[in-house]
Every structure is written in structure tokens, then in C-alpha cells.
Design a protein around this motif. Structure first.
Motif, PDB file in Angstrom:
ATOM      1  N   GLY A 230       5.818 -31.140   6.935  1.00  0.00           N
ATOM      2  CA  GLY A 230       6.652 -29.945   6.912  1.00  0.00           C
ATOM      3  C   GLY A 230       6.210 -28.930   5.873  1.00  0.00           C
ATOM      4  N   VAL A 231       5.913 -29.406   4.676  1.00  0.00           N
ATOM      5  CA  VAL A 231       5.487 -28.481   3.624  1.00  0.00           C
ATOM      6  C   VAL A 231       4.123 -27.896   3.949  1.00  0.00           C
ATOM      7  CG1 VAL A 231       4.413 -30.212   2.121  1.00  0.00           C
ATOM      8  CG2 VAL A 231       5.379 -28.161   1.112  1.00  0.00           C
ATOM      9  N   THR A 232       3.269 -28.669   4.622  1.00  0.00           N
ATOM     10  CA  THR A 232       1.949 -28.158   5.013  1.00  0.00           C
ATOM     11  C   THR A 232       2.081 -27.020   6.014  1.00  0.00           C
ATOM     12  OG1 THR A 232       1.095 -30.409   4.734  1.00  0.00           O
ATOM     13  CG2 THR A 232      -0.327 -28.820   5.845  1.00  0.00           C
ATOM     14  N   MET A 233       2.937 -27.183   7.003  1.00  0.00           N
ATOM     15  CA  MET A 233       3.107 -26.154   8.022  1.00  0.00           C
ATOM     16  C   MET A 233       3.630 -24.857   7.404  1.00  0.00           C
ATOM     17  SD  MET A 233       2.764 -25.377  11.220  1.00  0.00           S
ATOM     18  CE  MET A 233       2.845 -26.803  12.313  1.00  0.00           C
ATOM     19  N   ALA A 234       4.631 -24.963   6.537  1.00  0.00           N
ATOM     20  CA  ALA A 234       5.169 -23.768   5.890  1.00  0.00           C
ATOM     21  C   ALA A 234       4.111 -23.078   5.044  1.00  0.00           C
ATOM     22  CB  ALA A 234       6.377 -24.142   5.035  1.00  0.00           C
ATOM     23  N   LEU A 235       3.290 -23.870   4.381  1.00  0.00           N
ATOM     24  CA  LEU A 235       2.236 -23.318   3.533  1.00  0.00           C
ATOM     25  C   LEU A 235       1.194 -22.578   4.374  1.00  0.00           C
ATOM     26  CD1 LEU A 235       1.100 -23.161   0.663  1.00  0.00           C
ATOM     27  CD2 LEU A 235       0.130 -25.429   0.983  1.00  0.00           C
ATOM     28  N   ILE A 236       0.813 -23.138   5.491  1.00  0.00           N
ATOM     29  CA  ILE A 236      -0.161 -22.488   6.363  1.00  0.00           C
ATOM     30  C   ILE A 236       0.384 -21.141   6.854  1.00  0.00           C
ATOM     31  CG2 ILE A 236      -1.294 -22.627   8.609  1.00  0.00           C
ATOM     32  CD1 ILE A 236      -1.597 -25.645   8.152  1.00  0.00           C
ATOM     33  N   HIS A 237       1.642 -21.115   7.281  1.00  0.00           N
ATOM     34  CA  HIS A 237       2.205 -19.872   7.802  1.00  0.00           C
ATOM     35  C   HIS A 237       2.375 -18.839   6.701  1.00  0.00           C
ATOM     36  CE1 HIS A 237       4.007 -22.145  11.503  1.00  0.00           C
ATOM     37  NE2 HIS A 237       2.741 -21.834  11.665  1.00  0.00           N
ATOM     38  N   GLY A 238       2.879 -19.243   5.554  1.00  0.00           N
ATOM     39  CA  GLY A 238       3.099 -18.280   4.477  1.00  0.00           C
ATOM     40  C   GLY A 238       1.819 -17.779   3.845  1.00  0.00           C
ATOM     41  N   ALA A 239       0.780 -18.614   3.823  1.00  0.00           N
ATOM     42  CA  ALA A 239      -0.482 -18.215   3.186  1.00  0.00           C
ATOM     43  C   ALA A 239      -1.227 -17.157   3.996  1.00  0.00           C
ATOM     44  CB  ALA A 239      -1.378 -19.430   2.980  1.00  0.00           C
ATOM     45  N   GLN A 240      -1.051 -17.157   5.321  1.00  0.00           N
ATOM     46  CA  GLN A 240      -1.820 -16.258   6.189  1.00  0.00           C
ATOM     47  C   GLN A 240      -3.312 -16.331   5.837  1.00  0.00           C
ATOM     48  OE1 GLN A 240      -0.311 -12.270   5.872  1.00  0.00           O
ATOM     49  NE2 GLN A 240       1.710 -12.799   6.651  1.00  0.00           N
ATOM     50  N   PRO A 241      -3.908 -17.508   5.823  1.00  0.00           N
ATOM     51  CA  PRO A 241      -5.266 -17.631   5.283  1.00  0.00           C
ATOM     52  C   PRO A 241      -6.317 -16.910   6.122  1.00  0.00           C
ATOM     53  CG  PRO A 241      -4.615 -19.659   6.376  1.00  0.00           C
ATOM     54  CD  PRO A 241      -3.389 -18.792   6.322  1.00  0.00           C
ATOM     55  N   ASP A 242      -7.161 -16.169   5.441  1.00  0.00           N
ATOM     56  CA  ASP A 242      -8.355 -15.628   6.082  1.00  0.00           C
ATOM     57  C   ASP A 242      -9.395 -16.725   6.227  1.00  0.00           C
ATOM     58  OD1 ASP A 242      -7.773 -12.582   6.047  1.00  0.00           O
ATOM     59  OD2 ASP A 242      -7.334 -13.241   4.008  1.00  0.00           O
ATOM     60  N   ALA A 243      -9.390 -17.649   5.266  1.00  0.00           N
ATOM     61  CA  ALA A 243     -10.361 -18.754   5.245  1.00  0.00           C
ATOM     62  C   ALA A 243      -9.634 -20.041   4.885  1.00  0.00           C
ATOM     63  CB  ALA A 243     -11.463 -18.467   4.230  1.00  0.00           C
ATOM     64  N   MET A 244     -10.153 -21.147   5.388  1.00  0.00           N
ATOM     65  CA  MET A 244      -9.634 -22.458   5.021  1.00  0.00           C
ATOM     66  C   MET A 244     -10.795 -23.393   4.718  1.00  0.00           C
ATOM     67  SD  MET A 244      -6.363 -23.168   7.563  1.00  0.00           S
ATOM     68  CE  MET A 244      -7.204 -22.763   9.095  1.00  0.00           C
ATOM     69  N   VAL A 245     -10.550 -24.347   3.820  1.00  0.00           N
ATOM     70  CA  VAL A 245     -11.480 -25.460   3.621  1.00  0.00           C
ATOM     71  C   VAL A 245     -10.729 -26.742   3.959  1.00  0.00           C
ATOM     72  CG1 VAL A 245     -12.934 -24.347   1.879  1.00  0.00           C
ATOM     73  CG2 VAL A 245     -10.932 -25.647   1.157  1.00  0.00           C
ATOM     74  N   ILE A 246     -11.438 -27.670   4.589  1.00  0.00           N
ATOM     75  CA  ILE A 246     -10.857 -28.960   4.917  1.00  0.00           C
ATOM     76  C   ILE A 246     -11.238 -29.952   3.824  1.00  0.00           C
ATOM     77  CG2 ILE A 246     -12.857 -29.491   6.403  1.00  0.00           C
ATOM     78  CD1 ILE A 246      -9.262 -30.762   6.976  1.00  0.00           C
ATOM     79  N   CYS A 247     -10.241 -30.633   3.261  1.00  0.00           N
ATOM     80  CA  CYS A 247     -10.477 -31.611   2.187  1.00  0.00           C
ATOM     81  C   CYS A 247     -10.290 -33.019   2.745  1.00  0.00           C
ATOM     82  CB  CYS A 247      -9.513 -31.355   1.027  1.00  0.00           C
ATOM     83  SG  CYS A 247      -9.710 -29.722   0.268  1.00  0.00           S
ATOM     84  N   HIS A 248     -11.108 -33.949   2.246  1.00  0.00           N
ATOM     85  CA  HIS A 248     -11.180 -35.272   2.880  1.00  0.00           C
ATOM     86  C   HIS A 248     -11.674 -36.304   1.882  1.00  0.00           C
ATOM     87  CE1 HIS A 248     -11.750 -38.178   6.074  1.00  0.00           C
ATOM     88  NE2 HIS A 248     -13.054 -38.249   5.888  1.00  0.00           N
ATOM     89  N   GLU A 249     -11.122 -37.516   1.994  1.00  0.00           N
ATOM     90  CA  GLU A 249     -11.605 -38.668   1.229  1.00  0.00           C
ATOM     91  C   GLU A 249     -12.154 -39.665   2.240  1.00  0.00           C
ATOM     92  OE1 GLU A 249     -12.062 -41.617   0.477  1.00  0.00           O
ATOM     93  OE2 GLU A 249     -11.478 -42.185  -1.511  1.00  0.00           O
ATOM     94  N   PRO A 250     -13.474 -39.839   2.331  1.00  0.00           N
ATOM     95  CA  PRO A 250     -14.079 -40.530   3.471  1.00  0.00           C
ATOM     96  C   PRO A 250     -13.892 -42.037   3.503  1.00  0.00           C
ATOM     97  CG  PRO A 250     -15.768 -39.912   1.886  1.00  0.00           C
ATOM     98  CD  PRO A 250     -14.497 -39.269   1.422  1.00  0.00           C
ATOM     99  N   THR A 251     -13.434 -42.665   2.420  1.00  0.00           N
ATOM    100  CA  THR A 251     -13.309 -44.126   2.439  1.00  0.00           C
ATOM    101  C   THR A 251     -11.911 -44.596   2.840  1.00  0.00           C
ATOM    102  OG1 THR A 251     -12.680 -44.333   0.095  1.00  0.00           O
ATOM    103  CG2 THR A 251     -15.038 -44.257   0.610  1.00  0.00           C
TER     104      THR A 251
END
Length: 332
Positions: A230-251
């Protein structure tokens, strides 16, 4: 918020390094403000600072004990209270970013009042926020999103902001969680904002700016984490990002704290985030991947980054091992 420095970082009985991510973040980005760490029996985290008792820390000049533990649920654990009370009695202010407030623990509130010391509850919003409008704002914005929570979103955006500033470009880090707020001294504790106003809070956090100014907005949670989507969705909408980076921990094999939920792929996470982002910014796009390879040796880390880069067709970096310059190259 005005915290007295330097800090004694309280790691409590943190079971692992991730549980002490608040303390680790403050030490990483503001080492000049840290005199030492306080660890209780059973603590399995270590910031690499000198272990100190409270009296020793006060003698070394500490002014504030920062609760550097972000446990599941964000609560003040009963075994901590005697230590926190002793810290106030020894002359320290307290600062914490937990969901239940220092000021709501009677013995801490009474001791602070009697001793004339401050309790800073960083995770409590200090103002009312509007409902989001979705209106286009000037300036540029980058948002970090992730396959899971606690996988490097704050570190990535801090590193991107630092690299942009080192190049003489206009930028700012916008904190949305307790650690980021403790590092920078300002921000929005987004997961403590009433749900209807979360996206609006992000709009306030990242207002109109000059056309060449970048805001690097700290991400939270994951669209695929049942506890925090829920907090992620609100953040995406409010940020109106021109760019995004995907963060990941591969293990990792499952979502943090939820062994019955597997980690989603980078590709499906990016597709879901991009779909959500296009609601408020149809031009949103991904510009890179920030991968936490701390659990891999150098050769395995290099191979992991090369594989992700080939799959995504975007720069794949580890902000610690390789820096984030190649992503900033794309932004420029």
C-alpha cells in the motif's frame, strides 16, 4: 526536527544486520555524528563503531541516543526501556523512528520531563497533508522501487543524489522513512501518514523545482510484499517519477518476514511499477538497476550484475561496489 549531535547508536538486541538498518544508515551517511554503539546481550548486529556504555558515551560528548533498530512492527521492546530510561537520566535526549512513540511510554515521558530532556519521535508526521491532486509538477524526479523491502532503496537514492551533486548538478534526496529523516533532518514518515493522504504527502515532499533539478525520492516496501504494498503504490503515484531504478537483493528466496511468498522477478516487478507510475506520469521509465551484492564474492557479484544488465538492457550497478555513475550518465 532538531537533534543534538553527536549520537550514541542503540542497536538493542537486533537479531541481524537488517534489523539495525537505521543505525547502519546513520553511521554510513553521517559518521561524523556518531561516537559509538550500545549493544545488549544477544545483539547480532555491528555498525563497526566502538561499543560503549551510556556513561562512557556521555563522557565522549554524546548528546542523543538514537534508537537504531527497525524491528518488525516498529515497536519499543520492553527489554529496551530500562536502557532508554538510564540514557535520559545520564543526560541524553532520545530519538526513535518506531511506530509506537517514545512519548507514549509513561516512564520515558516522565523521566524526560523530570530531567528536562527531549524525546524525538521521527515517525510521527508533524503536519497535515492534502489529498493528492495528480497535477504535473516542474522539475525531475527519480524513485527507487524494489522486489522486496529492505533491499537498498534508501542507499541507492542517497548514492545517486551524492553522485549528482559531485558533478555539480542540482539535486536533493527526499526521505520517506525514519532512517532517511535521521540522516537528513527532514522528510515525511510515509508509513505513518493516514492512507488517504500518503500520495499527497509525497507531492508536498517533492514540490515544483527548476527544470534541471532532480529529486531522488526514497522508496518504501514493494508492490509484491503483502504487508507493505500500500505504501509503495501511494509513493509511486505521488512521486510522479520521470525515472525509476529497480533495487534487488539477488540471494533472497522469499519476501522478508514472509517465507510463504517468493521473491518476484525483476521483470514482473518493473512491469507492475511502470504500469502504476504511468497513471500520474505517462512518460515514466526505468533507467537502471541497483543490486545489493553484499552476500556475493567479487566474481559472483560481477557475474550477477552482467546477467541483470543483459536481461534488462539497462545499467546494473551495486552502489557500494561499483558506484552509481553509470545510472547518472543516463539521467544526464
Amino acid at each position: 526536527m532538531s537533534l543534538q549531535t553527536p549520537y550514541l547508536l542503540f542497536l538493542g538486541d537486533a537479531p541481524d544486520m537488517l534489523a539495525a538498518k537505521v543505525a547502519l544508515g546513520v553511521k554510513q551517511w553521517r559518521p561524523e555524528n556518531c561516537v559509538g554503539q550500545y549493544r545488549m546481550p544477544g545483539c547480532n548486529a555491528d555498525c563497526g563503531l566502538p561499543d560503549m556504555g551510556i556513561e562512557e558515551a556521555v563522557a565522549k560528548g554524546a548528546k542523543t541516543l538514537v534508537v537504531g533498530v527497525a524491528n518488525r512492527g516498529g515497536v519499543i521492546s520492553d527489554p529496551w526501556i530500562d536502557v532508554l530510561k538510564a540514557a535520559i537520566e545520564s543526560g541524553l535526549d532520545l530519538a526513535a523512528g518506531l511506530h509506537n512513540r517514545l512519548a507514549d511510554v509513561p516512564v520515558l515521558a516522565e523521566t524526560a520531563r523530570a530531567m528536562g530532556h527531549a524525546l524525538h519521535d521521527v515517525r510521527v508526521p508533524d503536519r497535515l497533508y492534502p489529498i493528492a491532486s495528480g497535477a504535473k509538477r516542474t522539475g525531475k524526479r527519480l524513485l527507487a522501487v524494489g522486489t522486496d523491502c529492505s533491499c537498498g532503496k534508501m542507499y541507492a537514492t542517497l548514492a545517486l543524489d551524492a553522485e549528482m551533486r559531485a558533478r555539480g548538478r542540482a539535486s536533493a534526496f527526499r526521505a520517506t522513512g525514519q532512517t532517511g529523516i535521521l540522516i537528513t533532518g527532514e522528510g515525511v514518515p510515509l508509513d505513518a501518514v493516514v492512507a488517504d493522504f500518503m500520495a499527497g504527502a509525497v507531492e508536498v515532499l517533492s514540490p515544483d523545482a527548476p527544470p534541471d533539478h532532480w529529486d531522488f525520492i526514497e522508496g518504501q516496501g514493494s508492490l509484491f510484499h503483502p504487508s507493505f504494498a500500500g505504501v509503495t503504490m501511494a509513493l509511486i503515484h505521488g512521486a510522479q517519477p520521470d525515472a525509476m531504478v529497480i533495487c534487488h537483493e539477488p540471494t533472497r528466496t522469499h519476501m522478508r518476514g514472509l517465507p510463504h511468498y517468493p521473491i518476484p522477478s525483476l521483470e514482473e516487478t518493473m512491469a507492475a511499477c511502470l504500469s502504476a507510475a504511468k497513471l500520474t506520469n505517462p512518460a515514466a521509465r526505468f533507467v537502471g538497476a541497483c543490486v545489493n551484492t553484499a552476500a556475493l564474492d567479487a566474481d559472483a557479484a560481477a557475474a550477477c550484475l552482467a546477467d541483470i544488465e543483459a536481461r534488462l538492457g539497462l545499467p546494473a550497478v551495486d552502489p557500494v561496489r561499483t558506484g552509481v555513475g553509470r545510472i547518472v550518465d543516463v539521467l544526464e
